[in-house]
Design an enzyme around this catalytic site. Structure first.
Site, mmCIF file in Angstrom:
data_model
loop_
_atom_site.group_PDB
_atom_site.id
_atom_site.type_symbol
_atom_site.label_atom_id
_atom_site.label_comp_id
_atom_site.label_asym_id
_atom_site.label_seq_id
_atom_site.Cartn_x
_atom_site.Cartn_y
_atom_site.Cartn_z
ATOM 1 N NE ARG A 114 33.093 48.330 41.973
ATOM 2 C CZ ARG A 114 33.405 48.499 40.689
ATOM 3 N NH1 ARG A 114 33.698 47.434 39.939
ATOM 4 N NH2 ARG A 114 33.451 49.690 40.159
ATOM 5 C CG PHE A 128 29.930 50.006 35.708
ATOM 6 C CD1 PHE A 128 30.400 50.614 34.558
ATOM 7 C CD2 PHE A 128 30.846 49.566 36.655
ATOM 8 C CE1 PHE A 128 31.759 50.761 34.336
ATOM 9 C CE2 PHE A 128 32.213 49.719 36.447
ATOM 10 C CZ PHE A 128 32.670 50.319 35.278
ATOM 11 C CD GLN A 138 34.786 43.581 40.987
ATOM 12 O OE1 GLN A 138 34.541 44.616 40.383
ATOM 13 N NE2 GLN A 138 35.855 43.447 41.754
ATOM 14 C CG ASN A 192 43.080 43.973 36.622
ATOM 15 O OD1 ASN A 192 42.993 45.200 36.723
ATOM 16 N ND2 ASN A 192 43.153 43.364 35.447
ATOM 17 C CG PHE A 209 33.906 42.932 35.665
ATOM 18 C CD1 PHE A 209 33.363 43.376 34.459
ATOM 19 C CD2 PHE A 209 35.276 43.090 35.865
ATOM 20 C CE1 PHE A 209 34.160 43.954 33.477
ATOM 21 C CE2 PHE A 209 36.088 43.667 34.897
ATOM 22 C CZ PHE A 209 35.527 44.094 33.693
ATOM 23 C CG LEU A 242 36.021 48.691 31.807
ATOM 24 C CD1 LEU A 242 35.068 47.680 32.422
ATOM 25 C CD2 LEU A 242 36.869 49.346 32.885
ATOM 26 C CG HIS A 266 39.528 45.205 33.681
ATOM 27 N ND1 HIS A 266 39.777 44.896 34.998
ATOM 28 C CD2 HIS A 266 39.451 46.556 33.627
ATOM 29 C CE1 HIS A 266 39.830 46.013 35.709
ATOM 30 N NE2 HIS A 266 39.638 47.034 34.891
#
Length: 384
Positions: free
Chosen positions: A84, A89, A92, A134, A145, A154, A158
């Site tokens: 990903r 951004f 991952q 997660n 990530f 976030l 995370h």
């Protein structure tokens, strides 16, 4: 002569343990991610986020005792892809190879160290932040990530456990080139993010190597630290649950006292009880049209929790509400639905609804657990 040779070999082994790229790094634990695009060097926050760091290292070293037996003794991340990549951004990885999903076989809890001022010690406040991916609380596993930029929303969701950095040789070269501190910082940021910014979806992690600088780093037993920290976490979680249960017991005891007084004030003794436990007190009766499921209803209402707390009313918005009992987008609690179906146009009633036919025994939004409800309803119109 042999002793001299042996001594020389041992000396070479000892002095070559730390590559020139890393020997001038400050004491700590680092991870070098070797990708098909180049290397990404990460400083790991082993002191403040020991469990998450220990999980990462034990996956690299294949020592995590919770790993599937088939994965123990191997570097979990070899051949893993960046499955990903979202420009501007994150990148991952940690869950997939080119052949499909790779599962470590366990989950573990979050880790959010707090500073003395009550804020998070580590946040998603910069590019190059290393954090756990997660699916919600306590669902961490092998996926991580790295951020392209600050992503504050976030924080607290995370676990941050590291950040991109530059190696010793890169730092020396940059220090020679830039004497201005601001220019040097920009150059360091650009260098530490160079490979991160080149990564695209399906790029590959060839391997990850752990670099330990200093005595404490070399003594960091990842598998043991992970097990100990996770055991402590589970104990603390149970302690929180126990505290919450005690607080809830006290709240509910007070609620029952207030409920008894408010129900008496609202004349519950005059209400008629149905088979479900719903009690209906008619305040105004008519011979108007009956409420049906397939016609819109216009009504005024006021809603209370049974201890007397007023929750909402049509008077709050200055006009009646219009609704339909068949509205699947806004399903109605069964107790209210049952009561409405007994009414006619022009009538006014008070419904005493037990929590079993309201929101149940769990907390629901602003409604505490086991909230019995009282609705006062006046049907103004049936139909358009």
């Amino acid at each position: 002569m042999k002793k001299i040779v042996y001594f020389f070999i041992i000396f070479l082994l000892l002095t070559s343990c730390t590559s020139p790229k890393y020997k001038d790094l400050k004491d700590g634990i680092y991870a070098n991610i070797e990708t098909n695009k180049g290397d990404i060097l990460l400083e790991l926050y082993a002191n403040d986020v020991p469990k998450t760091v220990a999980n990462f290292i034990s996956l690299v070293e294949g020592t995590n005792t919770r790993l599937l037996d088939s994965l123990k003794g191997e570097n979990f991340y070899e051949g893993i892809i960046f499955h990903r990549v979202v420009p501007n951004f994150v990148i991952q990885a940690g869950g997939y190879t080119s052949k499909g999903r790779k599962i470590a076989g366990y989950l573990f809890g979050d880790e959010f160290p707090i500073a003395d001022n009550g804020d998070y010690i580590y946040k998603h406040d910069d590019q190059g932040i290393l954090s756990m991916a997660n699916g919600g609380p306590k669902t961490n596993n092998s996926q991580f990530f790295i951020t392209h930029r600050a992503i504050p929303h976030l924080n607290g969701k995370h676990s941050v456990f590291g950040k991109t950095t530059v190696n010793s040789l890169e730092l020396k070269e940059l220090q020679k080139k830039y004497t201005d501190s601001l220019q040097l910082k920009k150059a360091i940021d650009s260098t530490r993010m160079a490979i991160v910014n080149k990564i695209v979806q399906n790029d590959t992690i060839n391997t990850i190597k752990i670099i330990r600088i200093g005595a404490a780093a070399k003594e960091f037993d990842a598998a043991s630290v992970f097990n100990e920290e996770e055991a402590d976490f589970e104990k603390s979680q149970q302690a929180k649950i126990n505290q919450e249960n005690k607080r809830e017991e006290k709240r509910y005891a007070k609620y029952l006292v207030r409920k008894k007084a408010f129900l008496a004030k609202m004349n519950v003794s005059k209400a008629k009880e149905t088979g479900t436990g719903l009690r209906i007190l008619m305040l105004k009766e008519t011979k108007g049209k009956k409420v049906t499921e397939n016609k819109p209803i216009t009504a005024n209402y006021t809603l209370y929790i049974a201890d007397g707390k007023r929750m909402q009313s049509s008077s709050d918005v200055g006009k009646p509400v219009v609704f339909n009992l068949k509205d699947e987008q806004n399903p109605m609690i069964s107790g209210l639905r049952e009561g409405l179906l007994t009414m006619r146009e022009g009538e006014k009633a008070r419904f005493f609804i037990p929590y079993s036919i309201a929101f149940g025994d769990q907390k629901a939004g602003p409604f505490p657990a086991k909230s019995d409800l009282i609705y006062e309803i006046e049907i103004l119109k049936i139909g358009k």
